[in-house]
Design a protein around this motif. Sequence first.
Motif, PDB file in Angstrom:
ATOM      1  N   VAL A   1      -5.161   6.638   0.722  1.00  0.00           N
ATOM      2  CA  VAL A   1      -4.253   5.484   0.706  1.00  0.00           C
ATOM      3  C   VAL A   1      -4.763   4.532  -0.362  1.00  0.00           C
ATOM      4  CG1 VAL A   1      -3.420   3.483   1.993  1.00  0.00           C
ATOM      5  CG2 VAL A   1      -3.645   5.692   3.153  1.00  0.00           C
ATOM      6  N   VAL A   2      -3.860   3.950  -1.116  1.00  0.00           N
ATOM      7  CA  VAL A   2      -4.260   2.962  -2.104  1.00  0.00           C
ATOM      8  C   VAL A   2      -3.485   1.679  -1.848  1.00  0.00           C
ATOM      9  CG1 VAL A   2      -2.560   3.646  -3.874  1.00  0.00           C
ATOM     10  CG2 VAL A   2      -4.713   2.559  -4.559  1.00  0.00           C
ATOM     11  N   ALA A   3      -4.192   0.564  -1.850  1.00  0.00           N
ATOM     12  CA  ALA A   3      -3.597  -0.733  -1.541  1.00  0.00           C
ATOM     13  C   ALA A   3      -3.679  -1.660  -2.751  1.00  0.00           C
ATOM     14  CB  ALA A   3      -4.325  -1.367  -0.355  1.00  0.00           C
ATOM     15  N   GLU A   4      -2.958  -2.758  -2.661  1.00  0.00           N
ATOM     16  CA  GLU A   4      -2.952  -3.745  -3.753  1.00  0.00           C
ATOM     17  C   GLU A   4      -4.365  -4.114  -4.183  1.00  0.00           C
ATOM     18  OE1 GLU A   4       0.825  -6.698  -2.956  1.00  0.00           O
ATOM     19  OE2 GLU A   4      -0.886  -6.777  -1.583  1.00  0.00           O
ATOM     20  N   ILE A   5      -5.185  -4.465  -3.192  1.00  0.00           N
ATOM     21  CA  ILE A   5      -6.528  -4.960  -3.522  1.00  0.00           C
ATOM     22  C   ILE A   5      -7.350  -3.906  -4.238  1.00  0.00           C
ATOM     23  CG2 ILE A   5      -7.541  -4.344  -1.298  1.00  0.00           C
ATOM     24  CD1 ILE A   5      -8.241  -7.500  -3.469  1.00  0.00           C
ATOM     25  N   ASP A   6      -7.134  -2.630  -3.885  1.00  0.00           N
ATOM     26  CA  ASP A   6      -7.854  -1.555  -4.575  1.00  0.00           C
ATOM     27  C   ASP A   6      -7.500  -1.523  -6.053  1.00  0.00           C
ATOM     28  OD1 ASP A   6      -8.901  -0.645  -2.094  1.00  0.00           O
ATOM     29  OD2 ASP A   6      -7.074   0.508  -1.734  1.00  0.00           O
ATOM     30  N   LEU A   7      -6.228  -1.754  -6.335  1.00  0.00           N
ATOM     31  CA  LEU A   7      -5.727  -1.634  -7.706  1.00  0.00           C
ATOM     32  C   LEU A   7      -6.026  -2.847  -8.578  1.00  0.00           C
ATOM     33  CD1 LEU A   7      -2.281  -0.019  -6.845  1.00  0.00           C
ATOM     34  CD2 LEU A   7      -4.229   1.141  -7.898  1.00  0.00           C
TER      35      LEU A   7
ATOM     36  N   ASP B   1      -9.765   6.784  -8.610  1.00  0.00           N
ATOM     37  CA  ASP B   1     -10.977   5.992  -8.818  1.00  0.00           C
ATOM     38  C   ASP B   1     -11.096   4.835  -7.829  1.00  0.00           C
ATOM     39  OD1 ASP B   1     -11.627   7.553 -11.059  1.00  0.00           O
ATOM     40  OD2 ASP B   1     -10.364   6.307 -12.359  1.00  0.00           O
ATOM     41  N   VAL B   2      -9.993   4.449  -7.218  1.00  0.00           N
ATOM     42  CA  VAL B   2     -10.012   3.250  -6.365  1.00  0.00           C
ATOM     43  C   VAL B   2      -9.468   3.476  -4.957  1.00  0.00           C
ATOM     44  CG1 VAL B   2      -9.842   1.679  -8.336  1.00  0.00           C
ATOM     45  CG2 VAL B   2      -7.743   2.495  -7.233  1.00  0.00           C
TER      46      VAL B   2
ATOM     47  N   ALA C   1       0.861  -1.186   0.000  1.00  0.00           N
ATOM     48  CA  ALA C   1       0.000   0.000   0.000  1.00  0.00           C
ATOM     49  C   ALA C   1       0.893   1.229   0.000  1.00  0.00           C
ATOM     50  CB  ALA C   1      -0.916   0.002   1.217  1.00  0.00           C
ATOM     51  N   MET C   2       0.316   2.353  -0.400  1.00  0.00           N
ATOM     52  CA  MET C   2       1.093   3.593  -0.362  1.00  0.00           C
ATOM     53  C   MET C   2       0.164   4.796  -0.215  1.00  0.00           C
ATOM     54  SD  MET C   2       2.409   3.688  -4.310  1.00  0.00           S
ATOM     55  CE  MET C   2       1.302   3.174  -5.634  1.00  0.00           C
ATOM     56  N   PRO C   3       0.672   5.862   0.422  1.00  0.00           N
ATOM     57  CA  PRO C   3      -0.129   7.073   0.581  1.00  0.00           C
ATOM     58  C   PRO C   3      -0.356   7.758  -0.754  1.00  0.00           C
ATOM     59  CG  PRO C   3       1.740   7.025   2.112  1.00  0.00           C
ATOM     60  CD  PRO C   3       1.975   5.961   1.088  1.00  0.00           C
ATOM     61  N   VAL C   4      -1.505   8.410  -0.858  1.00  0.00           N
ATOM     62  CA  VAL C   4      -1.820   9.253  -2.016  1.00  0.00           C
ATOM     63  C   VAL C   4      -1.717  10.698  -1.539  1.00  0.00           C
ATOM     64  CG1 VAL C   4      -3.517   9.813  -3.786  1.00  0.00           C
ATOM     65  CG2 VAL C   4      -3.418   7.485  -2.845  1.00  0.00           C
ATOM     66  N   VAL C   5      -0.929  11.496  -2.254  1.00  0.00           N
ATOM     67  CA  VAL C   5      -0.701  12.874  -1.824  1.00  0.00           C
ATOM     68  C   VAL C   5      -1.144  13.863  -2.889  1.00  0.00           C
ATOM     69  CG1 VAL C   5       1.216  12.261  -0.293  1.00  0.00           C
ATOM     70  CG2 VAL C   5       1.687  12.834  -2.682  1.00  0.00           C
ATOM     71  N   THR C   6      -1.423  15.083  -2.442  1.00  0.00           N
ATOM     72  CA  THR C   6      -1.802  16.162  -3.349  1.00  0.00           C
ATOM     73  C   THR C   6      -0.550  16.769  -3.969  1.00  0.00           C
ATOM     74  OG1 THR C   6      -1.667  17.885  -1.666  1.00  0.00           O
ATOM     75  CG2 THR C   6      -3.750  16.674  -1.840  1.00  0.00           C
ATOM     76  N   SER C   7      -0.743  17.757  -4.838  1.00  0.00           N
ATOM     77  CA  SER C   7       0.393  18.440  -5.451  1.00  0.00           C
ATOM     78  C   SER C   7       1.221  19.187  -4.416  1.00  0.00           C
ATOM     79  CB  SER C   7      -0.089  19.410  -6.528  1.00  0.00           C
ATOM     80  OG  SER C   7      -1.006  20.340  -5.977  1.00  0.00           O
ATOM     81  N   ALA C   8       0.604  19.477  -3.245  1.00  0.00           N
ATOM     82  CA  ALA C   8       1.323  20.140  -2.155  1.00  0.00           C
ATOM     83  C   ALA C   8       1.881  19.118  -1.168  1.00  0.00           C
ATOM     84  CB  ALA C   8       0.392  21.113  -1.427  1.00  0.00           C
ATOM     85  N   ASP C   9       1.879  17.839  -1.590  1.00  0.00           N
ATOM     86  CA  ASP C   9       2.387  16.743  -0.762  1.00  0.00           C
ATOM     87  C   ASP C   9       1.614  16.585   0.542  1.00  0.00           C
ATOM     88  OD1 ASP C   9       4.287  15.794  -2.521  1.00  0.00           O
ATOM     89  OD2 ASP C   9       5.814  17.206  -1.833  1.00  0.00           O
ATOM     90  N   ARG C  10       0.330  16.871   0.509  1.00  0.00           N
ATOM     91  CA  ARG C  10      -0.536  16.630   1.655  1.00  0.00           C
ATOM     92  C   ARG C  10      -1.259  15.301   1.456  1.00  0.00           C
ATOM     93  NH1 ARG C  10       0.390  19.515   6.303  1.00  0.00           N
ATOM     94  NH2 ARG C  10       1.276  21.505   5.675  1.00  0.00           N
ATOM     95  N   LEU C  11      -1.384  14.549   2.514  1.00  0.00           N
ATOM     96  CA  LEU C  11      -2.022  13.240   2.443  1.00  0.00           C
ATOM     97  C   LEU C  11      -3.509  13.386   2.129  1.00  0.00           C
ATOM     98  CD1 LEU C  11      -1.579  10.167   3.018  1.00  0.00           C
ATOM     99  CD2 LEU C  11      -2.326  10.646   5.358  1.00  0.00           C
ATOM    100  N   CYS C  12      -3.975  12.638   1.131  1.00  0.00           N
ATOM    101  CA  CYS C  12      -5.406  12.694   0.801  1.00  0.00           C
ATOM    102  C   CYS C  12      -6.038  11.313   0.711  1.00  0.00           C
ATOM    103  CB  CYS C  12      -5.634  13.462  -0.492  1.00  0.00           C
ATOM    104  SG  CYS C  12      -4.853  12.735  -1.951  1.00  0.00           S
TER     105      CYS C  12
END
Length: 205
Positions: free
Chosen positions: A47-53, A82-83, A34-45
Amino acid sequence: MLVREIMTSSPVTTRRQTPVREALALLRDHHITAMPVVTSADRLCGVVAEIDLIRDRVLPDPRAHVLPPEPVTDRPPAYVEDVMTPVSVAVRASAEVSVAVDIMAQRGLKSLPVLDDDDALVGVISRSDVTAALARDDDTLDRELTALVNKLGHPDWLVAVADGSVVITGPETPKDRALAQTAAATVAGVTRVRIDQSETPTSEE
């Protein structure tokens, strides 16, 4: 033991508009789940994991069916946004590792984003990070604890470590016992601390 002491700093991250296949490649190449999803300002928005993808991207194999399966006409999700799961939980770098473990256990998570006091993403703590800390050998713990009590000005205290369990002999006052207890609990891999108030043995003159 604090989260910042064992977390993975500078974690692999992705963006909302990252294509799903690119995100899958990141997980594969960095051996993470899994890994964090960040905005263009590097703010956390999120998380996306294997199963999501991988959900909705594996076609049914007609060889497993007597009759061919219905053709899949819907396009699978194309982008991480989307996921992904919007952020619902994270942990502070200054939090105790035990707090992070409780959150992961209660929610069935393998990892947690780590934020600093300004809500900036500074790392990720995973179950494997905790496992690595708890698996440290007794000799290493003994050396670190002995160096620590010496640094605190108590070379007369004796440290013994067995299976991650620590016994510190020598502290006599309540203040010293509290100091020894606190110091031992900061060392990654220590699972139990006992303070023995017995006098430290001295050599006969």
